[in-house]
Design a protein around this motif. Structure first.
Motif, PDB file in Angstrom:
ATOM      1  N   THR A   1      15.736 -56.596 -29.638  1.00  0.00           N
ATOM      2  CA  THR A   1      17.025 -56.932 -29.263  1.00  0.00           C
ATOM      3  C   THR A   1      17.060 -58.029 -28.520  1.00  0.00           C
ATOM      4  O   THR A   1      16.269 -58.716 -27.920  1.00  0.00           O
ATOM      5  CB  THR A   1      17.940 -55.839 -28.359  1.00  0.00           C
ATOM      6  OG1 THR A   1      16.799 -55.757 -27.155  1.00  0.00           O
ATOM      7  CG2 THR A   1      17.717 -54.355 -28.881  1.00  0.00           C
TER       8      THR A   1
ATOM      9  N   GLU B   1      15.723 -42.224 -35.897  1.00  0.00           N
ATOM     10  CA  GLU B   1      17.016 -42.896 -35.354  1.00  0.00           C
ATOM     11  C   GLU B   1      17.313 -44.064 -35.944  1.00  0.00           C
ATOM     12  O   GLU B   1      16.594 -44.772 -36.538  1.00  0.00           O
ATOM     13  CB  GLU B   1      16.653 -43.007 -33.536  1.00  0.00           C
ATOM     14  CG  GLU B   1      16.245 -41.843 -32.970  1.00  0.00           C
ATOM     15  CD  GLU B   1      15.739 -42.347 -31.522  1.00  0.00           C
ATOM     16  OE1 GLU B   1      15.426 -41.228 -31.089  1.00  0.00           O
ATOM     17  OE2 GLU B   1      15.713 -43.479 -30.994  1.00  0.00           O
TER      18      GLU B   1
ATOM     19  N   TRP C   1      19.260 -47.448 -34.772  1.00  0.00           N
ATOM     20  CA  TRP C   1      19.380 -48.348 -33.808  1.00  0.00           C
ATOM     21  C   TRP C   1      20.166 -49.703 -34.543  1.00  0.00           C
ATOM     22  O   TRP C   1      20.233 -50.725 -34.014  1.00  0.00           O
ATOM     23  CB  TRP C   1      18.348 -48.771 -33.005  1.00  0.00           C
ATOM     24  CG  TRP C   1      18.101 -47.634 -31.997  1.00  0.00           C
ATOM     25  CD1 TRP C   1      17.622 -46.275 -32.388  1.00  0.00           C
ATOM     26  CD2 TRP C   1      17.967 -47.546 -30.574  1.00  0.00           C
ATOM     27  NE1 TRP C   1      17.382 -45.647 -31.180  1.00  0.00           N
ATOM     28  CE2 TRP C   1      17.639 -46.393 -29.970  1.00  0.00           C
ATOM     29  CE3 TRP C   1      18.501 -48.594 -29.600  1.00  0.00           C
ATOM     30  CZ2 TRP C   1      17.396 -46.387 -28.478  1.00  0.00           C
ATOM     31  CZ3 TRP C   1      18.339 -48.411 -28.239  1.00  0.00           C
ATOM     32  CH2 TRP C   1      17.793 -47.147 -27.687  1.00  0.00           C
TER      33      TRP C   1
ATOM     34  N   VAL D   1      24.006 -53.905 -30.868  1.00  0.00           N
ATOM     35  CA  VAL D   1      23.236 -52.740 -31.268  1.00  0.00           C
ATOM     36  C   VAL D   1      23.731 -51.782 -30.161  1.00  0.00           C
ATOM     37  O   VAL D   1      22.930 -50.656 -29.974  1.00  0.00           O
ATOM     38  CB  VAL D   1      22.057 -52.965 -31.632  1.00  0.00           C
ATOM     39  CG1 VAL D   1      21.742 -53.765 -32.620  1.00  0.00           C
ATOM     40  CG2 VAL D   1      21.194 -53.636 -30.339  1.00  0.00           C
TER      41      VAL D   1
ATOM     42  N   SER E   1      22.626 -51.736 -27.039  1.00  0.00           N
ATOM     43  CA  SER E   1      21.221 -51.534 -26.398  1.00  0.00           C
ATOM     44  C   SER E   1      21.165 -52.258 -24.860  1.00  0.00           C
ATOM     45  O   SER E   1      21.512 -53.312 -24.743  1.00  0.00           O
ATOM     46  CB  SER E   1      20.043 -52.136 -27.194  1.00  0.00           C
ATOM     47  OG  SER E   1      18.841 -52.181 -26.398  1.00  0.00           O
TER      48      SER E   1
ATOM     49  N   GLU F   1      14.878 -47.801 -22.239  1.00  0.00           N
ATOM     50  CA  GLU F   1      16.001 -48.473 -23.073  1.00  0.00           C
ATOM     51  C   GLU F   1      17.077 -47.343 -23.246  1.00  0.00           C
ATOM     52  O   GLU F   1      16.802 -46.253 -23.781  1.00  0.00           O
ATOM     53  CB  GLU F   1      15.454 -49.032 -24.333  1.00  0.00           C
ATOM     54  CG  GLU F   1      16.546 -49.855 -25.197  1.00  0.00           C
ATOM     55  CD  GLU F   1      15.914 -50.361 -26.455  1.00  0.00           C
ATOM     56  OE1 GLU F   1      16.673 -51.168 -27.204  1.00  0.00           O
ATOM     57  OE2 GLU F   1      14.762 -49.920 -26.914  1.00  0.00           O
TER      58      GLU F   1
ATOM     59  N   ARG G   1      20.654 -46.425 -25.780  1.00  0.00           N
ATOM     60  CA  ARG G   1      21.375 -46.932 -26.892  1.00  0.00           C
ATOM     61  C   ARG G   1      22.970 -46.149 -26.482  1.00  0.00           C
ATOM     62  O   ARG G   1      23.077 -45.098 -26.229  1.00  0.00           O
ATOM     63  CB  ARG G   1      21.066 -46.124 -28.336  1.00  0.00           C
ATOM     64  CG  ARG G   1      22.037 -46.194 -29.326  1.00  0.00           C
ATOM     65  CD  ARG G   1      22.233 -47.280 -30.238  1.00  0.00           C
ATOM     66  NE  ARG G   1      23.224 -47.235 -31.431  1.00  0.00           N
ATOM     67  CZ  ARG G   1      22.989 -47.879 -32.285  1.00  0.00           C
ATOM     68  NH1 ARG G   1      22.543 -49.176 -32.545  1.00  0.00           N
ATOM     69  NH2 ARG G   1      23.957 -47.563 -33.369  1.00  0.00           N
TER      70      ARG G   1
ATOM     71  N   GLU H   1      26.847 -45.643 -27.365  1.00  0.00           N
ATOM     72  CA  GLU H   1      27.908 -45.811 -28.757  1.00  0.00           C
ATOM     73  C   GLU H   1      29.158 -45.188 -28.072  1.00  0.00           C
ATOM     74  O   GLU H   1      29.282 -44.175 -27.379  1.00  0.00           O
ATOM     75  CB  GLU H   1      27.325 -44.766 -29.881  1.00  0.00           C
ATOM     76  CG  GLU H   1      26.192 -45.317 -30.350  1.00  0.00           C
ATOM     77  CD  GLU H   1      25.418 -44.256 -31.413  1.00  0.00           C
ATOM     78  OE1 GLU H   1      26.003 -43.393 -31.607  1.00  0.00           O
ATOM     79  OE2 GLU H   1      24.577 -44.550 -32.043  1.00  0.00           O
TER      80      GLU H   1
END
Length: 283
Positions: free
Chosen positions: A85, A148, A150, A228, A230, A246, A248, A250
């Motif tokens: 990232t 997953e 990402w 993304v 992140s 980390e 994620r 959404e």
């Protein structure tokens, strides 16, 4: 007499190469990350030499060390998984790495920090985990990571930098105040080393199995990539030790969490055994 001066100034400015730009850009971060991967996969740190600042710092498991003392950079690792990232605001990148060999292998979380003006790496900051660290199992970790997605989030649905950091910070605050409102997704799945704290079901939740004691996360270092969703944080994770988390995020909700924790002198950080971690994970 001003006219020739203006022409001279314009012509001189036009000849300045683009690499003198004092702003960070994704290309610079990708170049630095590519060289880091070349160095790590070959065990030859000299692949980084053209981008290293003369006074760069190497930190592994929250301890500054000389390059010659690195746990991993001086040995080639066959990387089975590498995801990156890019944080243009902080001029930093994060890499999540899994190597199945040598030995038990490694899970590594690395932040690279760059000086945008000099276009040089000023800091390589890694959490390096292997056998004996918290719920370490590279085969299990790789199995779940490959399931997953990402990938990039549609621009119309991306959260702001502030929203992403707030979600991650709320999770951390929960460890010292259980009444903290954390934006859990539905589902939400957490991977601690190789231990998957879910069953791949729609009702999976990331608050399952969290430690029942108060934990203070000190010395947090952030890399945030809105494209993304992140947020990566390296820190000293209370009594557990050096840690990478980390997230994620959404639509403002936490969908996945990946954690790697280095255990200082205690097997598995004295955590209880995780059921099934020593069994075949399936393919």
């Amino acid at each position: 007499m001003l006219f020739p001066l203006i022409l001279f100034t314009s012509a001189a400015t036009a000849k300045i190469p683009p690499y003198y730009s004092r702003s960070c850009d994704k290309g610079l971060l990708q170049d630095a990350t590519s060289r880091y991967i070349a160095a790590q996969s070959t065990g030859q740190p000299q692949w980084l030499s053209t981008l290293l600042s003369p006074n760069f710092t190497l930190v592994e498991n929250n301890a500054p060390i000389p390059l010659s003392s690195s746990l991993v950079l001086n040995q080639p690792l066959a990387l089975a998984h590498a995801r990156h990232t890019y944080d243009i605001t902080a001029c930093a990148s994060f890499s999540e790495l899994v190597s199945l060999a040598p030995g038990a292998g490694y899970q590594i979380g690395t932040q690279l920090r760059l000086d945008a003006g000099a276009r040089k790496i000023t800091k390589i900051d890694s959490i390096v985990t292997t056998a004996g660290d918290l719920y370490f199992n590279t085969t299990h970790a790789l199995h779940y990571l490959l399931r997953e997605n990402w990938g990039p989030i549609d621009p119309s649905e991306r959260g702001s930098r502030a929203t992403l950091q707030a979600a991650a910070d709320a999770y951390y605050a929960y460890f010292s105040n259980a009444s903290t409102v954390v934006p859990w997704g539905a589902p939400c799945d957490r991977l601690e080393g190789g231990a998957y704290m879910g069953q791949g079901l729609a009702n999976d939740t990331c608050d399952a199995g969290l430690p029942p004691f108060s934990v203070e996360m000190r010395d947090r270092r952030y890399v945030i990539d809105e494209s993304v969703g992140s947020v990566n944080i390296l820190s000293e994770f209370g009594i557990l030790g050096p840690d990478s988390h980390e997230f994620r995020v959404e639509k403002g909700k936490i969908r996945w969490i990946h954690a790697m924790t280095f255990c200082r002198g205690t097997l598995n950080c004295d955590a209880p055994e995780f059921p099934g971690l020593s069994e075949e994970v399936g393919w």
